[in-house]
Design an enzyme around this catalytic site. Structure first.
Site, PDB file in Angstrom:
ATOM      1  N   HIS A   1      -3.351  -8.966  13.401  1.00 27.44           N
ATOM      2  CA  HIS A   1      -3.645  -7.658  14.115  1.00 27.44           C
ATOM      3  C   HIS A   1      -4.875  -7.709  15.043  1.00 27.44           C
ATOM      4  CE1 HIS A   1      -3.999  -3.403  15.227  1.00 27.44           C
ATOM      5  NE2 HIS A   1      -2.599  -3.075  14.700  1.00 27.44           N
TER       6      HIS A   1
ATOM      7  N   ARG B   1       0.768  -1.125   0.050  1.00 27.18           N
ATOM      8  CA  ARG B   1       0.158   0.016   0.179  1.00 27.18           C
ATOM      9  C   ARG B   1       0.826   1.075  -0.090  1.00 27.18           C
ATOM     10  NH1 ARG B   1      -2.052   0.227   6.524  1.00 27.18           N
ATOM     11  NH2 ARG B   1      -0.219   0.112   7.286  1.00 27.18           N
TER      12      ARG B   1
ATOM     13  N   GLU C   1      -2.732   8.149   6.948  1.00 24.21           N
ATOM     14  CA  GLU C   1      -1.287   8.233   7.368  1.00 24.21           C
ATOM     15  C   GLU C   1      -0.199   8.578   6.272  1.00 24.21           C
ATOM     16  OE1 GLU C   1      -0.299   4.646   9.482  1.00 24.21           O
ATOM     17  OE2 GLU C   1      -1.049   5.225  11.322  1.00 24.21           O
TER      18      GLU C   1
ATOM     19  N   GLU D   1      -6.704   5.785  15.513  1.00 25.11           N
ATOM     20  CA  GLU D   1      -6.479   4.646  15.710  1.00 25.11           C
ATOM     21  C   GLU D   1      -5.498   4.241  16.691  1.00 25.11           C
ATOM     22  OE1 GLU D   1      -4.203   2.957  12.368  1.00 25.11           O
ATOM     23  OE2 GLU D   1      -5.450   4.072  10.803  1.00 25.11           O
TER      24      GLU D   1
HETATM   25  C1  GAL Z   1      -1.696   2.153  10.992  1.00 29.58           C
HETATM   26  C2  GAL Z   1      -2.560   2.300   9.534  1.00 29.58           C
HETATM   27  C3  GAL Z   1      -3.812   1.187   9.636  1.00 29.58           C
HETATM   28  C4  GAL Z   1      -3.204  -0.201  10.176  1.00 29.58           C
HETATM   29  C5  GAL Z   1      -2.531  -0.006  11.503  1.00 29.58           C
HETATM   30  C6  GAL Z   1      -1.921  -1.526  12.034  1.00 29.58           C
HETATM   31  O1  GAL Z   1      -0.310   2.558  10.690  1.00 29.58           O
HETATM   32  O2  GAL Z   1      -3.318   3.339   9.377  1.00 29.58           O
HETATM   33  O3  GAL Z   1      -4.259   0.930   8.388  1.00 29.58           O
HETATM   34  O4  GAL Z   1      -2.049  -0.505   9.147  1.00 29.58           O
HETATM   35  O5  GAL Z   1      -1.397   0.893  11.223  1.00 29.58           O
HETATM   36  O6  GAL Z   1      -1.388  -1.318  13.486  1.00 29.58           O
END
Ligand code: GAL
Length: 674
Positions: free
Chosen positions: A358, A112, A151, A307
């Site tokens: 995750h 990505r 991000e 997040e």
């Molecule tokens: C962030 C990202 C998410 C996911 C997450 C996992 O950096 O924005 O899409 O990948 O990490 O921890």
């Protein structure tokens, strides 16, 4: 009231990637979201290929059905512009849109964030997708927030392809005007680096030896600006097509690549992604620092934790889950430091793809899992805390943070490669954190007047205007504490004339004779009031001019020479630390705090307990007490209040279990004594 979105109370939810699931699963998702108290979900972050299967084909049916579904369940949507992961057809039609490394390697499709920030094809397609989405959904009743991209600078923060080179040259022309000016700024008389025209300039690709430092500094500035230009292109579309709906993009805490002072000017609200490591017993200190920065980026306005992981992440070499209670405690910590919502990556755990291990709000095991119980538990607690939304907190002291200086500090060929901004900052922050002091961050352009104490762990690159502001601040009664290797260069990264610390020399009342880095693993003693502190990484041979000596070196070549100084000027004073005291910096900062009259939010806090206080506009206070330690603690209270988490009245003291917390509502009249 200062509300982030039209959704009342605190926000709760996360990234939801429904395109990874058959539609039957969605019905269960929304039912469970309602059960958990989810009121905001982020949709579409990585949906580009699904939304636009070809250059001129679109598929919105699924998103229409999805938004209608969540709306029927009373859940609002943070709708992503989906531009962080361009589809294969776009990449194959425009291979030049893929990013290229400094070594000339073109990064492939299959992950990505595979785009060149300066690619016209990528930008055009991203803006088109944003417009199409905005036009379709601007009036959808579920829409509460726009989420641009994802991000910026994650995975790829720079690209060295020909399109980037052309964009860099355009940027340089704008910044420097003429090639003569650029030659002066870059100091190209050195090593025969002179340019006759902008056309001769390339990005700082891998070269035989050290690359021109000002070229590298300009490159950093350019890369932050190039990504910001992309962001602004999407933002302009949303502002035009969907006015009144707030727009954000998720920041990545204290990130070197992007000048978040500049970026946050273009955000309607600041949101952040935070992944403290459960394996690190001090992770909450670093998290507090990042949250203080996020709050500061918009001058103290509430921000959004966009997040976090409900438990383990999947991208560290070893990924520890959050032990029971840690998820709740760390969520409350974000609120304690000004967040008005707690969102996650992600809602439902994936079964395929790089992130299938995750954690998620709804784990693979489903509703029988411990994780799900914690998800439901936190949702219920956030509802009880709803009235906290919109309240603010303000630091008792401020820390100066300047991305330009950070970038310049970490260029190569310095007296020591160990002077890295985050590592210089962290012990200072930790020393204040341990003393119960909350700090705000300030850009170098700010007027720090409102703060009795201003900390500058490092100001390597410093223009005279900032130095003048700092001098005026001290003259007017402020206390400044300045760390080593400061006042060294101007904005071109040229050494200030007249000896270090250049424009700070008069203010600090000292002059640096020579930098004296400390070898790895070694320390130098610094004697402060009869006690030895350990300096590491860095020391300096300094001479006092007007300053008094507070502490002297007590070992090594510099033994007997001044190490920490204080210069009284006007109604204030300016302290200078000529060495990096690391974890031992506390006693010195303690002296400055005492001189500035800055004390903790709540005196007598037991070790490991964090206390912050938010204030509502009507004066009501919200005292957050968080126990990060393994022992139970009794925290003395001067004023009785109501614990919003339990509904119980608390007077005299509150008992906090290990990882326990309390959020006390304090009536307006009681504020001064609390
Ligand atoms: C962030 C990202 C998410 C996911 C997450 C996992 O950096 O924005 O899409 O990948 O990490 O921890």
């Amino acid at each position: 009231m200062d509300r982030l979105t039209r959704v009342p109370g605190l926000l709760y939810g996360g990234d939801w990637n429904p395109e990874q699931w058959p539609e039957q699963v969605w019905a269960e998702d929304v039912k469970l979201m309602a059960e958990a108290g989810v009121n905001l979900v982020t949709v579409g972050i990585f949906s580009w290929a699904r939304l636009q299967p070809g250059p001129d084909s679109w598929d919105f049916g699924w998103l229409d059905r999805l938004l209608d579904l969540v709306h029927r369940h009373g859940i609002a949507v943070d709708l992503a512009t989906a531009t962080a992961s361009p589809p294969a057809w776009l990449v194959r039609a425009h291979p030049g849109s893929l990013p290229v490394t400094a070594d000339g390697v073109r990064l492939e499709f299959g992950s990505r964030q595979h785009y060149c920030p300066s690619s016209p094809a990528y930008r055009e397609a991203a803006v088109r997708l944003t417009r199409t989405l905005a036009e379709r959904y601007r009036h959808h009743p579920a829409l509460a927030l726009w989420h641009i991209h994802n991000e910026y600078a994650d995975h790829v923060e720079e690209c060295f392809c020909p399109a980037s080179a052309a964009d860099f040259r355009r940027w340089l022309r704008e910044r420097h005007g003429t090639i003569e000016e650029l030659n002066r700024s870059w100091g190209t008389a050195f090593w025969s680096q002179h340019y006759d025209s902008f056309a001769q300039i390339e990005p700082p690709r891998t070269a035989p030896g050290p690359v021109n430092p000002t070229q590298l500094l300009d490159w950093r500035r350019f890369c932050s600006d190039a990504l910001l230009a992309l962001h602004r292109a999407e933002k302009a579309v949303l502002d035009e097509v969907s006015p009144g709906v707030p727009v954000t993009t998720n920041f990545m805490s204290m990130l070197k690549a992007l000048d978040y002072w500049e970026w946050s000017r273009h955000e309607d609200l600041v949101s952040d992604d935070a992944y403290p490591d459960p394996a690190d017993p001090r992770a909450h200190v670093n998290a507090a620092m990042n949250y203080d920065l996020m709050r500061s980026l918009k001058g103290g306005r509430p921000w959004l934790l966009m997040e976090q992981a409900p438990s383990a992440v999947s991208w560290r070499p070893v990924n520890l889950p959050k032990r029971p209670g840690l998820y709740r405690l760390w969520s409350l910590q974000a609120l304690a430091r000004g967040a008005d919502g707690v969102l996650h990556f992600q809602w439902r755990a994936s079964v395929a793809g790089a992130e299938k291990f995750h954690s998620a709000m709804l784990p693979h095991r489903g509703t029988a899992s411990r994780g799900w119980q914690e998800t439901v538990g936190l949702g219920a607690e956030l509802r009880r805390l709803g009235e906290v939304a919109g309240s603010r907190l303000r630091g008792q002291a401020a820390v100066l943070l300047d991305w330009d200086s950070w970038w310049a500090l970490e260029l190569d060929d310095h007296p020591s490669a160990r002077m890295r901004w985050p590592e210089l900052l962290r012990p200072w922050y930790a020393a204040l954190y341990e003393r119960g002091i909350t700090v705000d961050f300030l850009p170098p352009t700010a007027e720090p007047d409102g703060y009795p104490l201003l900390l500058a762990p490092n100001l390597y690159l410093l223009d005279t205007a900032t130095a003048d502001r700092l001098t005026a601040y001290v003259r007017d009664g402020g206390r400044l504490v300045c760390g080593p290797f400061s006042g060294i260069t101007d904005r071109h990264d040229h050494i200030h004339p007249g000896g270090h610390p250049g424009p700070l020399r008069e203010l600090l009342g000292i002059v640096v004779d020579e930098h004296w880095p400390i070898p790895d693993g070694a320390t130098t003693a610094v004697r402060l009031n009869g006690t030895d502190l350990r300096a590491e990484r860095w020391s300096e041979w300094i001479e006092t001019e007007r300053a008094e000596t507070v502490a002297r070196y007590h070992s090594g070549t510099l033994a007997g020479r001044p190490a920490v100084t204080r210069n009284r000027l006007g109604a204030g004073s300016a302290w200078y630390l000529s060495c990096h005291l690391g974890a031992d910096v506390g006693p010195v900062l303690g002296l400055a705090l005492a001189e500035a009259g800055v004390g903790p939010e709540l005196p007598g806090l037991p070790d490991g307990v964090e206390a912050t206080r938010r204030h509502a506009a009507d004066g009501t206070g919200y005292l957050f007490l968080l126990n990060h330690g393994p022992d139970e603690h009794r925290v003395p209270l001067r004023t009785p209040g109501t614990d919003l988490l339990t509904g119980a009245e608390a007077a005299g003291a509150v008992t906090l279990a290990p990882l326990g917390a309390a959020v006390l509502r304090l009536p307006a009249a009681a504020q001064e004594r609390a």
